[in-house]
Design a protein around this motif. Structure first.
Motif, PDB file in Angstrom:
ATOM      1  N   THR A   1       0.806  -1.220   0.000  1.00 34.53           N
ATOM      2  CA  THR A   1       0.000   0.000   0.000  1.00 34.53           C
ATOM      3  C   THR A   1       0.840   1.271   0.000  1.00 34.53           C
ATOM      4  O   THR A   1       0.294   2.361  -0.193  1.00 34.53           O
TER       5      THR A   1
ATOM      6  N   ALA B   1       1.948   5.229   5.283  1.00 26.06           N
ATOM      7  CA  ALA B   1       1.130   5.903   4.274  1.00 26.06           C
ATOM      8  C   ALA B   1       0.875   7.375   4.586  1.00 26.06           C
ATOM      9  O   ALA B   1       1.136   8.243   3.747  1.00 26.06           O
TER      10      ALA B   1
ATOM     11  N   ARG C   1      -5.856   1.430   3.275  1.00 22.11           N
ATOM     12  CA  ARG C   1      -4.779   2.415   3.328  1.00 22.11           C
ATOM     13  C   ARG C   1      -5.268   3.796   3.742  1.00 22.11           C
ATOM     14  O   ARG C   1      -4.584   4.515   4.477  1.00 22.11           O
TER      15      ARG C   1
ATOM     16  N   GLY D   1       2.523   0.609   4.346  1.00 23.77           N
ATOM     17  CA  GLY D   1       1.574   1.722   4.335  1.00 23.77           C
ATOM     18  C   GLY D   1       0.680   1.672   5.552  1.00 23.77           C
ATOM     19  O   GLY D   1       0.374   2.689   6.184  1.00 23.77           O
TER      20      GLY D   1
END
Length: 390
Positions: free
Chosen positions: A28, A217, A267, A187
């Motif tokens: 992610t 993230a 995410r 992430g």
């Protein structure tokens, strides 16, 4: 989605013995594609082979980012083409290099292809990983196991995390005899509690796994928007900042942290984190987001049935010394990068899907109630073989 002919599956992948499996993963954080070879019978790890990485080009990364959170449409289709193309190129390269380097070894028996997660909402819409495993099987002339998460979600599971069965195999490979944790900081952060005193990963009590909260993230998104950087390299930006405790407390008040595991995240589930730090300086905002990641892990550790002997950190977050120090201060046990025990933190996820591919091919479970909350042990995955698709 194309599913293979069952009779073709049985003849394409050996049903006994140790297989050479090639796993591939793009996470992610949208940084790129990892591939790695593992020798495994689906239960025990017998060895590790070559690995490789391909970064997404900026235009590819931008197109993937534009498709995040979407379930269908032109952007999703374009993202699927990017993912398939990027994986095909790197997989072909690794297969060719592996064949050239090892004239006396078996070819790769099977590929485990995770694809790229664009959306994940298991309690409502399901989970979506784009990329065409059937096309890869034909192009690479090798059986491909893919779509690992859908069956778990259909049976009431979260569909994530899926690496825990591999983490259990790693604990056995390392000959551990006390509980330990694997913490992946990509992430999204996810934690696996492993009790290697159990015989098998699917045994009740052997595993507990869940997403701890956002990890790299939001930090990446913030520094990219404000500083034009892909990440907070070496924690340099956060190191000069001060954590805003008010924002941290608001973050920890989110209902997600009160839910009992197993549980998982998309995410962008905590996208509002950036709003909480919007008025802070670059360094203070980055430091606060980093502290949020560490605090989420500390909250999650409270769910461990026993205090673990160690927390082994994998994923990109282990390269951030500020985050690692926050974890060491927050947790009541040693925290170390997974390289400290001889494993490869950059390739662990790709290795996991190599191992899971063999489990799917052998009819073994890949998730259980303790890892995803699924109602019963399930072996998810579609098997595609060259010329064997219906």
């Amino acid at each position: 989605m194309t599913r293979s002919n069952p009779s073709a599956r049985l003849s394409a992948i050996p049903k006994t013995g140790v297989l050479r499996a090639l796993g591939t993963m793009s996470g992610t954080s949208l940084d790129g594609v990892d591939v790695a070879i593992v020798e495994t019978d689906g239960v025990a790890i017998h060895g590790f082979g070559t690995s490789a990485y391909r970064a997404y080009e900026p235009v590819e990364r931008a197109q993937l980012a534009a498709a995040l959170g979407q379930w269908q449409g032109p952007q999703v289709e374009a993202a699927g083409e990017i993912v398939t193309r990027a994986h095909a190129a790197l997989l072909a390269q690794v297969l060719a290099e592996d064949a050239e380097a090892g004239a006396d070894q078996r070819a790769v028996d099977v590929i485990g292809f995770h694809g790229q997660t664009l959306a994940h909402a298991p309690r409502t819409q399901g989970t979506l990983q784009v990329g065409d495993g059937a096309a890869l099987a034909v192009e690479l002339d090798t059986p491909v196991v893919w779509d690992f998460r859908s069956d778990d979600v259909r049976l009431g599971g979260e569909g994530a995390p899926l690496a825990p069965f591999f983490h259990f195999a790693c604990a056995k490979y390392l000959k551990r005899d006390k509980p330990l944790c694997f913490l992946n900081l990509g992430g999204v952060g996810n934690l696996t509690y492993v009790d290697p005193r159990f015989e098998a990963a699917e045994d009740s009590g052997a595993l507990l796994a869940f997403d701890t909260g956002p990890a790299n993230a939001p930090i990446n998104d913030l520094v990219q928007a404000r500083c034009g950087q892909m990440m907070d390299e070496g924690g340099a930006i956060a190191r000069g900042g001060v954590v805003e405790t008010g924002a941290l407390e608001l973050f920890l008040a989110e209902p997600y942290f009160a839910r009992m595991p197993p549980k998982s995240l998309d995410r962008n589930d905590f996208a509002e984190m950036i709003t909480l730090v919007s008025e802070l300086t670059d360094s203070d905002a980055t430091a606060t987001l980093t502290a949020m990641c560490a605090a989420a892990v500390a909250q999650g550790m409270e769910h461990c049935p026993e205090p673990p002997e160690v927390v082994l950190v994998t994923g990109g977050g282990r390269h951030n010394p500020v985050l690692m120090e926050m974890l060491r201060v927050s947790l009541d046990c040693p925290v170390a990068p997974i390289e400290s025990v001889g494993l490869d933190g950059d390739m662990l996820e790709a290795q996991a899907f190599a191992h899971l591919a063999v489990r799917v091919a052998r009819g073994l479970p890949t998730s259980c109630p303790g890892t995803t909350g699924v109602r019963a042990c399930v072996g998810g995955g579609v098997v595609s073989v060259p010329g064997g698709e219906e």
